[in-house]
Write a protein that holds these residues in place. Structure first.
Motif, mmCIF file in Angstrom:
data_model
loop_
_atom_site.group_PDB
_atom_site.id
_atom_site.type_symbol
_atom_site.label_atom_id
_atom_site.label_comp_id
_atom_site.label_asym_id
_atom_site.label_seq_id
_atom_site.Cartn_x
_atom_site.Cartn_y
_atom_site.Cartn_z
ATOM 1 N N VAL A 12 -23.731 75.054 -55.376
ATOM 2 C CA VAL A 12 -24.067 73.630 -55.411
ATOM 3 C C VAL A 12 -22.967 72.861 -56.143
ATOM 4 O O VAL A 12 -22.555 73.233 -57.233
ATOM 5 C CB VAL A 12 -25.419 73.385 -56.111
ATOM 6 N N LYS B 37 -33.136 72.475 -55.665
ATOM 7 C CA LYS B 37 -31.963 72.022 -54.906
ATOM 8 C C LYS B 37 -31.664 72.935 -53.731
ATOM 9 O O LYS B 37 -31.420 72.466 -52.631
ATOM 10 C CB LYS B 37 -30.726 71.967 -55.826
ATOM 11 N N ALA B 38 -31.684 74.242 -53.953
ATOM 12 C CA ALA B 38 -31.052 75.138 -52.983
ATOM 13 C C ALA B 38 -31.998 76.023 -52.178
ATOM 14 O O ALA B 38 -31.553 76.716 -51.262
ATOM 15 C CB ALA B 38 -30.029 76.016 -53.703
ATOM 16 N N TYR C 257 -25.798 70.840 -50.326
ATOM 17 C CA TYR C 257 -25.592 71.550 -51.597
ATOM 18 C C TYR C 257 -24.809 70.675 -52.578
ATOM 19 O O TYR C 257 -23.718 71.043 -53.022
ATOM 20 C CB TYR C 257 -24.876 72.886 -51.356
ATOM 21 N N VAL D 107 -32.135 73.183 -48.503
ATOM 22 C CA VAL D 107 -31.521 71.868 -48.792
ATOM 23 C C VAL D 107 -31.908 70.742 -47.845
ATOM 24 O O VAL D 107 -31.782 69.575 -48.196
ATOM 25 C CB VAL D 107 -29.968 71.904 -48.843
#
Lengths: 426, 426
Positions: free
Chosen positions: A282, A246-247, A311, A250
């Motif tokens: 997030v 995810k991070a 995020y 992004v």
């Protein structure tokens, strides 16, 4: 008035010559281009500074301004990219098959360039160099349309590449620059001369190109990637992989947007997840069942169709692996999807049934990338099932032709049974 | 009202199961289908006789009635086709690449089916069996729409195949029959569920499909094939090859439509050609220069754009090989084009510069065919440059996916330099 049809036709004519150049000429041209870019660095940086001031004066968004920048650092990246392109094996003139159909009748299947590639990209001027050098290595002609905010940078880069390429023996019109926005709508109509379009930009932009051209398009519109946390998942691996997917960056197409978590482990796992994602700032949006376990924003149907590029992550609980697979095949982009499990049978089931270019077990979706796959150079990532799928290397820019060498052979002799094929592969 | 979207969605669901079946199940299904067709022969012939009488009563054109016929001879052809399909190697689950990216992180590129194939064909009911068995062998689901004149034959063939396939373990909806003309326009809109369209029929029909669907299309609209008779041609070979390429079967896409003859040999060669073509009842339409040498009908610009599919050929004189190549790249269909020459350098030039799926020296263009290339089974002939080009075997019905097996691997570690890739191919 620019006649785009004529521009494309000239590129087409050049492409026939381009297709016959040997590897040395193409590699020498790449070397000449690398040298010319270095020699012209000051002028290039000057033009880029003009584009940058204009963008700042016009208060363009910071990410656009960042992508627009072409400095010493970008130049070094580009030069090492060309360097690595030089070391890659020639994708052209490879014999994929050599078969004697009958005495004196030999079939040879050999790789050749696609022809004319139309590349339409937003802001980043380094994309112009990257894609045009990939086209040269693979014997294709390119027609390039860059973002309007990079107009001065694109122009000097184009002129530098063109002059160096011509001096090294590439044919006139091996590269063409289109400078107006109106050019896009004209270019995508030139299906008689342009063989392939590679659009690089936002989802809406790529969708627009796909919907409005008869020319085949290579690429992807969006990247709604999933991670499914199976009941046999290792929680620590899961949390670390999800945080990375995810991070780590992004804005990429291979980031995860939706998590599917097996109901059976949710109560124990979701707090672990929440902690890991909080550390990365997030925001979690959860389905009703998720909200019963951890405090989070609500997620609805629309969330599962959304590529956040931010995020934010959506979480949905599922009762079975089959439900996870069904969700992915329905809402996903067929880009890259991952299962976290220690159960090999579950992994096999997931990887067989999920209909995506990349199906992963226990690793970050961010690995979906030509460089990380060891392809040396990347044309882009394709979610199409025809031609190239997933991260595409140089082989995505070549096709093949069949050469048949005979000595007066006619089909009547075979149809009438006077002769027959013996099919001997060499 | 039939809900075509729903039909296509059901085929899509079935395709995920179909993709996981092993070779034995697929081959057993093919054997069961062969047996069922034999067992049902009388009923099939009866239904076909009904279609035939209706076609005759409606005074349909003779070629249509001929294509419509499904008799013992056609059945035997079909059965031996299935027999040979059984012997072909499995196109699925082939490892195209196995690469360790880093310790414990392994990338496997493996072949898999495309998914749902929409096949739209005119009259010939044997095409229904041929294409659906190719789809089964390659793990794809098929949605079939046949010609209205073969409606009864198609229906019983479909029912026979479906029942046999289900009894052998293929998933519900592995095959779907669409019976109304209106179904075509609905089907080609189902781009979310159908992955590939294979239209088989007239030029206008294929053009219509290509222009009106977002689904990728495999095939060819027309086949304007050329033979260039070089100044270094052997006249006897040339005349015999041209007679075969034009008249061995005029209705095929790989017949020659235009001859390009080098000016330097025209005076001597054209009378030889005229004699050879007269023997086959072929009408010659010549350019002005041709008409000065032999008596023939006039050919104009329009002729060079025409796929006659008849005992007609156009002839144009050219001053150089370059002029011939330019004409072919401009007017041709990029299907199959041939040079007749004893000069290896001329052949090489022609084969490099002509932008077609097949480039031939000294043999008939009629060889452009999957069976004659030794592919064992033919999906069709493609003039596209993406995915499959030229005669397409089973490999045209498969794609690939990337499987990545990790053990908690994340991209951050590589981006931050804590780990690095080592790329070891297995």
């Amino acid at each position: 008035m620019i006649n785009y049809n004529e521009l494309a036709r000239c590129a087409k004519t050049a492409s026939f010559k381009m297709a016959t150049l040997n590897e040395d000429i193409r590699n020498n041209a790449l070397q000449a281009i690398a040298k010319a870019l270095q020699d012209n660095r000051e002028a290039i940086f000057r033009e880029n500074a003009e584009d940058m001031s204009k963008a700042e004066a016009e208060h363009l968004a910071l990410p656009i301004i960042n992508r627009l920048k072409f400095d010493e650092h970008k130049l070094q990246d580009i030069l090492s990219g060309i360097e690595s392109l030089l070391t890659l094996p020639d994708p052209l003139f490879k014999k994929l098959l050599e078969r004697e159909l009958d005495e004196g009748l030999t079939l040879v299947k050999t790789t050749c360039p696609i022809g004319v590639i139309g590349v339409i990209f937003e802001s980043r001027p380094d994309a112009l160099i990257q894609i045009s050098t990939l086209c040269i290595k693979s014997g294709n002609c390119s027609i390039l349309k860059g973002g309007s905010e990079a107009v001065r940078t694109n122009k000097i880069l184009f002129e530098t590449i063109k002059a160096a390429g011509l001096s090294a023996g590439l044919p006139e019109n091996f590269i063409t620059l289109v400078e107006t926005r109106a050019g896009i709508d004209e270019l995508i109509k030139c299906h008689e001369s342009i063989d392939l379009l590679i659009p690089r930009g936002s989802n809406a932009f790529v969708q627009y190109i796909m919907a409005n051209s008869k020319i085949p398009v290579m690429g992807h519109a969006d990247g709604i990637c999933h991670i499914y946390v199976d009941k046999a998942a290792d929680f620590e691996k899961a949390a670390s992989i999800i945080a990375d997917a995810k991070a780590q960056y992004v804005a990429a197409c291979n980031t995860v947007e939706t998590l599917l978590v097996h109901q059976q482990i949710a109560k124990e796992f979701l707090p672990v997840l929440q902690k890991a994602l909080k550390a990365k700032q997030v925001l979690i949006k959860g389905c009703k069942d998720t909200q019963k376990i951890i405090a989070c924003e609500p997620a609805d149907e629309e969330d599962f169709k959304t590529e956040y590029l931010d995020y934010i992550i959506s979480v949905k609980l599922v009762n079975t692996i089959e439900e996870a697979i069904e969700h992915i095949n329905r809402y996903g982009s067929h880009h890259t999807d991952c299962i976290i499990t220690e159960d090999a049978a579950a992994a096999e089931q997931f990887m067989s049934f999920v209909d995506s270019a990349g199906v992963y077990q226990n690793c970050s979706t961010r690995f979906a990338d030509g460089f990380r796959y060891g392809f040396g150079a990347e044309v882009g990532i394709s979610t199409s099932k025809l031609h190239a799928r997933g991260p595409v290397g140089l082989e995505g820019l070549v096709t093949y032709k069949y050469k048949l060498f005979g000595n007066g052979h006619i089909v009547s002799d075979y149809a009438e049974g006077k002769k027959s094929f013996h099919f001997k592969d060499k």
